[in-house]
Write a protein that holds these residues in place. Sequence first.
Motif, PDB file in Angstrom:
ATOM      1  N   LEU A 219       0.019  -3.896   5.895  1.00  0.00           N
ATOM      2  CA  LEU A 219       0.717  -2.650   5.551  1.00  0.00           C
ATOM      3  C   LEU A 219      -0.252  -1.541   5.146  1.00  0.00           C
ATOM      4  CD1 LEU A 219       3.579  -4.185   3.361  1.00  0.00           C
ATOM      5  CD2 LEU A 219       3.869  -3.173   5.618  1.00  0.00           C
ATOM      6  N   LYS A 220      -1.514  -1.887   4.970  1.00  0.00           N
ATOM      7  CA  LYS A 220      -2.548  -0.927   4.548  1.00  0.00           C
ATOM      8  C   LYS A 220      -2.149  -0.186   3.274  1.00  0.00           C
ATOM      9  CE  LYS A 220      -4.775  -0.350   8.993  1.00  0.00           C
ATOM     10  NZ  LYS A 220      -3.908  -1.321   9.727  1.00  0.00           N
ATOM     11  N   LEU A 221      -1.752  -0.967   2.281  1.00  0.00           N
ATOM     12  CA  LEU A 221      -1.315  -0.375   1.014  1.00  0.00           C
ATOM     13  C   LEU A 221      -2.506   0.140   0.215  1.00  0.00           C
ATOM     14  CD1 LEU A 221       1.302  -2.957  -0.306  1.00  0.00           C
ATOM     15  CD2 LEU A 221       1.682  -0.884   1.031  1.00  0.00           C
ATOM     16  N   VAL A 222      -2.238   1.163  -0.577  1.00  0.00           N
ATOM     17  CA  VAL A 222      -3.260   1.614  -1.535  1.00  0.00           C
ATOM     18  C   VAL A 222      -3.518   0.494  -2.544  1.00  0.00           C
ATOM     19  CG1 VAL A 222      -2.973   4.103  -1.507  1.00  0.00           C
ATOM     20  CG2 VAL A 222      -1.428   2.711  -2.878  1.00  0.00           C
ATOM     21  N   GLU A 223      -4.667   0.564  -3.185  1.00  0.00           N
ATOM     22  CA  GLU A 223      -5.035  -0.464  -4.162  1.00  0.00           C
ATOM     23  C   GLU A 223      -4.060  -0.463  -5.355  1.00  0.00           C
ATOM     24  OE1 GLU A 223      -7.632  -2.340  -3.180  1.00  0.00           O
ATOM     25  OE2 GLU A 223      -7.236  -3.703  -4.859  1.00  0.00           O
TER      26      GLU A 223
ATOM     27  N   LEU B  34       2.278  -0.086  -5.737  1.00  0.00           N
ATOM     28  CA  LEU B  34       3.277   0.951  -5.433  1.00  0.00           C
ATOM     29  C   LEU B  34       4.122   1.254  -6.667  1.00  0.00           C
ATOM     30  CD1 LEU B  34       4.570  -0.092  -1.877  1.00  0.00           C
ATOM     31  CD2 LEU B  34       2.797   1.574  -2.455  1.00  0.00           C
TER      32      LEU B  34
END
Lengths: 599, 355
Positions: free
Chosen positions: B321-325, B328
Amino acid sequence: MKASNNDFSIHVATVNGSGSQTANTTLMRAVFQMGVPVSGKNLFPSNIAGLPTWFTIRVSERGYLARTRRNDVLVAMNPETSVEDIASMGPGSILLLNEGVPAPKIPGDRVVYKVPFNKLVEPLVPDAKLRKLVVNMIYVGVVSHLLGIDFEEVDHALTAQLGRKPKALDMNRAAVKLGAEYATEHLKPAPFRVERRNKTADKVLIEGNQAGALGALFGGVTFLSWYPITPSSSLAESLQGYLERYRRDPKTGEATFAVVQAEDEIAAIGMVLGASWTGARAMTTTSGPGLSLMTEFTGFAYYAEIPAVIWDIQRVGPSTGLPTRTSQADLLSTAFMSHGDTKHIILLPATVEDCYTFGMRAFDLAERFQTPVFVLSDLDIGMNTWMSDPFQYPDKPWDRGKILTAEDLAKTAKFERYRDLDGDGIPYRTLPGTDHPLAGYFTRGSGHDEQALYTENPDTYKRVMDRLAAKYETARVAVPPPVIDRTKGAEIGILGFGSSHWAILEARDRLAADGLTTSYLLLKALPFTKEVKSFLESMKVIYVVEQNRDAQMKALLTMEYPELATKLRSILHYDGLPIDAQSIVDQVQEREREGVLSR
Amino acid sequence: MTPEKRAPEQSANGNKNRIGLTVADYRGAKSTLCPGCGHDAITGSIIQAAFEAGIEPHRVAKLSGIGCSSKTPAYFLSRSHGFNAVHGRMPSIATGVSVANRSLTLLGVSGDGDTASIGLGQFLHLVRRNVPLLYIVENNGVYGLTKGQFSATADVGSKAKSGRVNELMPIDVCALAIELGCGFVARSFSGDPKQLRPILKAALSHRGTAVVDVISPCVTFNNHEGSTKSYLNVKEHDAPLHDIFFIPRYENIEVDYAPGESREVTLHDGSRITLKKLGEDYDPGDALRALETIHHGRQEDKFVTGLLYVDPDKEPFEQDLKLVETPLASLPLEKVRPPKEVLDEVMSGLMTGKA
């Protein structure tokens, strides 16, 4: 009523998958750019390609955006439906026929134009497959000439859509020109036309689902899970598009959101609950059958008090029903969705602007009340094109509700997940990962006490259920109130909600023109606020307008206000087509006549 | 020093682990299951594994569905957040939790009914997405809370307390997980904590879905003669593939075995699993071999236990999903509400119809 300049509707009959969308959007946008209000309604089958489809463009100087039963211009491109299409047109109408389509005998009081579309397109486009798509652009040229739609505006509208594909743009331009030239040479102008006005300056044209997606975007959504289903998919896909564009770091590629296409609607709502419980702003979008599948988890979220935003773009049920037609028949089942005693907060958008604001507000309400919040839109608002004032940037921060942080917990001796400390029925919650020994609690759908511990104790069960009911009472002052338009001296009230709004506006004008003035309450949410009761009390008779068979809103009002129930009368519309003003006018007038007789 | 002689990671502080907590800090409420239930033994192993691994309780989310097994998260790690979901739907909850806060450790407990019947679809999709989560199946082949109906993992020929014999093919959750590319698949027995604990610790260190199927006899409804999942029968037919030792990332222990006597697997966080050969040399990196082993085991009425399959490098869901570190769930408003210019841009596009 007869068609006249700036007051008519164009009905285009084509085949699904023939690319008529670009053509119809071009016509609609060109009229819009001439300053005349328009609306576009797509009547399409549950099919990818091959079945008949219709698109109606209503041109209305007075700004009536509802569906109208009266079509004034027919563009008959589809030989499969042309006989019926032509037969449905009344005296004074204009019939633009694709030469060679089967036609019944046409009475002399219709204006008939026959255009050899297929012959015209042949030399322009050698590729037969492409020809099918481009042929629609020829009727754009013909219709524009006949109805006085400015070619400069047509070209603007076309360029806006195809500007990024120069080759396609050139070919479509040529097709428009071809149609226009043919019409100039062979066809006499139509008896009614579009005339330039200044009534669309600064307005936008948008579909409700797109508006809802924008609301979610500016509401700070961080999690969307969904399962594809018509007519809600465009909300999820539109939101995904906006998120990719505006919420992914162009440099790192990192996203401040997650979109998960779930394996079914049960998983979609489950993921929303997991994410919300953890502290994300989470939502799902669905329709009919998908909503039914979410039932068990909805009850769970209500009882365990987990926020969730659920968009239901209503279509015709029960079961698969008519997947591409509109309805307001999910109201009653949503209001009490789940086994056991439950009642839910429901937002009822009537306009694309409502879709936008409710897209944000649903999150605030869900987190404030720690409960599922439904947004009951429908196919008519969601998938059709509406003119609107541009949306306003939110002037308030978000409301994340009662969340205790580790710092908050450090100042307290104990934390009880389900204790009503403020007397509003709303307890406090902590999020997983909160670094404090008091933070943890156990969420369950089984019987629990104030400390979230398992219990089957009768008194405790009742106490928790009563608090949940109290919480629902608190919601009465938090949900958007109705919009009320009172007419001095009017004793007849109309109560409506959702997409019926537009037909009601028009119907009220027509009724007034016939001597019947009305007051109007546009309901925006459940639970009912106090304004609803005082409106019902102040009217002699209230017509409740809704797009379902069983008078579901009337049933809810009757449950809530049994003492006022005898005043309520139903105006129903449930054939899958958007409600129109005439249907309301006819039913009200008939009931009024009956009423006068019986008085 | 061989691992089995090594004291657990509590040595320095007596009865405290590396983050200064005692085993009591990992306990939960008193169990309400039947005395002698295999599930309680698993609970004990979970408590011990979490304690030894020095996991911070507040960083754990405990998840479950419905059934006897799904009650157990209340009986361990009482400081952690717990989520007892609806029947068979723990995987979707886990997916939401994991995506909303990627820094949490997810510990899911399910049963054979919850996973292999009502929840099979969600289980498979969880594995397919590789959501980081330790997914324990407490597998007793029977519905306990509803009093003794067969579950979908009941073996062919196994006899119910009522006398009925199961003729239907059992669903093997380990084989399904391997088929869908699960990066950590193990089977164990509730009565073998020596094997189960290192498996649990390793699974907690795995970055992705870790499926641990634990045969856990039901003392009330499935412990009689003729039941394949009785204590006696499981003990007699338990066929461990290897002895398992787990060395956490923060310990630097060398294990000395004669060449060819053992295998070592390094997990993504640097911790290591050592597998000491028992019979033939088993390579847990070979998915086809693992499936073959499971099939042969079934044909020979054996419960093959141990680390069946491992692939430490499989990409977990949050990477997909290429989430931010930042989780969320903790993003501030300014990170998630685009500025006014964005709305203006969109609105002006809708005025002109520009795509």
